[in-house]
Design a protein around this motif. Structure first.
Motif, short mmCIF file in Angstrom:
data_model
loop_
_atom_site.label_atom_id
_atom_site.label_comp_id
_atom_site.label_asym_id
_atom_site.label_seq_id
_atom_site.Cartn_x
_atom_site.Cartn_y
_atom_site.Cartn_z
N TYR A 162 1.83 16.29 0.51
CA TYR A 162 0.62 16.32 1.33
C TYR A 162 -0.13 15.01 1.16
CZ TYR A 162 1.57 21.34 1.29
OH TYR A 162 2.17 22.58 1.39
N ILE A 163 -0.66 14.49 2.26
CA ILE A 163 -1.33 13.19 2.23
C ILE A 163 -2.73 13.29 2.84
CG2 ILE A 163 -1.34 10.86 3.20
CD1 ILE A 163 1.58 10.68 2.87
N GLU A 164 -3.68 12.68 2.16
CA GLU A 164 -5.01 12.41 2.70
C GLU A 164 -5.32 10.95 2.42
OE1 GLU A 164 -7.90 16.07 2.71
OE2 GLU A 164 -7.14 15.76 0.68
N TYR A 165 -6.52 10.53 2.84
CA TYR A 165 -6.93 9.15 2.60
C TYR A 165 -8.05 9.11 1.57
CZ TYR A 165 -4.12 8.19 6.66
OH TYR A 165 -3.06 8.11 7.53
N VAL A 166 -8.13 8.01 0.86
CA VAL A 166 -9.16 7.85 -0.16
C VAL A 166 -10.55 8.05 0.45
CG1 VAL A 166 -10.26 6.19 -1.71
CG2 VAL A 166 -7.76 6.37 -1.65
N TYR B 24 -14.89 7.35 -3.92
CA TYR B 24 -14.38 7.09 -5.27
C TYR B 24 -14.93 8.07 -6.31
CZ TYR B 24 -12.77 2.70 -3.23
OH TYR B 24 -12.15 1.77 -2.44
N GLU B 25 -16.22 8.36 -6.25
CA GLU B 25 -16.80 9.24 -7.27
C GLU B 25 -16.24 10.66 -7.16
OE1 GLU B 25 -21.13 11.15 -8.52
OE2 GLU B 25 -21.07 9.11 -7.68
N ALA B 26 -16.21 11.20 -5.94
CA ALA B 26 -15.70 12.55 -5.76
C ALA B 26 -14.22 12.64 -6.11
CB ALA B 26 -15.93 13.01 -4.32
#
Length: 250
Positions: free
Chosen positions: A148-152, A157-159
């Motif tokens: 499974y892929i999502e984007y940063v 960054y913190e979450a």
């Protein structure tokens, strides 16, 4: 008189603080007030929690268009224990590094192996530099289950750092002891510290997004803290991997 300025730069992410410090000629009352300011600044800038250190590492090495990948196991390939899962993902990195090298592409990653929360099923969360067309490549190199892929930029960054360190925090150390494995050669955040004139203030540069701020002023001193994200000046990639949403339980 002068103030102290500390800055941490991690890619586009910046932490900064300017604060008053104690002078030898200060009265006891002034000394106590300035000490309160400097203590507040140090508390903001010392980055003692694991998720804070991971946030800086991620921001130093990955852009919003890089990838957050979840690698799962089906019943036929589920390892017996965590060590077995780590062995499988190590072999995965060897294969992916070879494929990237043949294509003239770099490979940067940070990963965690989880299997304590939820259904306690072993799986891996990976942050990796994207190249375009990644889903097909990753699926071909991971025959053990789903990819499974999502984007940063779907997290920030913190979450994302908090998400990747949730198991140590929730099932072990409240500070979230380091549980991630990075690839070699990742950039480290840059730290600066020095003196500035007393009339210098702290503000985010034009176009920056302020993520957090705080200040304290008293009769003898002040502290100003900012956390902000610089504008993204990188050109948009022409190709992006097909998005695949991870399971909520992963």
């Amino acid at each position: 008189m002068a103030k102290r300025r500390k800055v941490i730069r991690a890619g586009r992410l910046v932490y900064a603080a300017v604060y008053s410090t104690v002078h030898p000629s200060d009265s006891p009352e002034a000394r106590a007030a300035k000490t309160k300011c400097s203590s507040a600044a140090r508390q903001r800038m010392n980055m003692k929690y694991a998720w804070q250190k991971l946030e800086l590492l991620l921001a130093s090495n990955f852009t919003p268009r890089d990838l957050v990948v979840t690698l799962t196991y089906d019943d036929d390939h589920l390892p017996n224990d965590r060590d077995g899962a780590v062995d499988k993902i190590k072999r995965f990195w060897v294969q992916l590094r070879k494929a990237r090298r043949l294509a003239g592409q770099s490979l940067r990653y940070v990963y965690v192996t989880e299997g304590v929360h939820g259904d306690k099923r072993l799986h891996h969360h990976v942050v990796i530099d994207g190249t375009g067309g990644d889903l097909e490549t990753l699926q071909s190199l991971w025959p053990h289950g789903k990819v499974y892929i999502e984007y940063v930029d779907a997290y920030g960054y913190e979450a994302l750092a908090g998400y990747l360190t949730k198991e140590p925090r929730e099932h072990g150390s409240p500070n979230g002891l380091r549980s991630w494995t990075p690839s070699r050669g990742l950039k480290k955040p840059e730290r600066e510290s020095g003196w500035v004139p007393d009339d210098v203030t702290l503000c985010a540069p034009p176009g920056a997004t302020v993520l957090d701020s705080d200040s304290m002023v008293n009769q003898w001193g002040e502290v100003k803290y900012l956390k902000y994200l610089l504008p993204d000046k990188r050109p948009e990639r022409k190709t992006r991997p097909r998005r695949s949403k991870p399971r909520k339980t992963a």
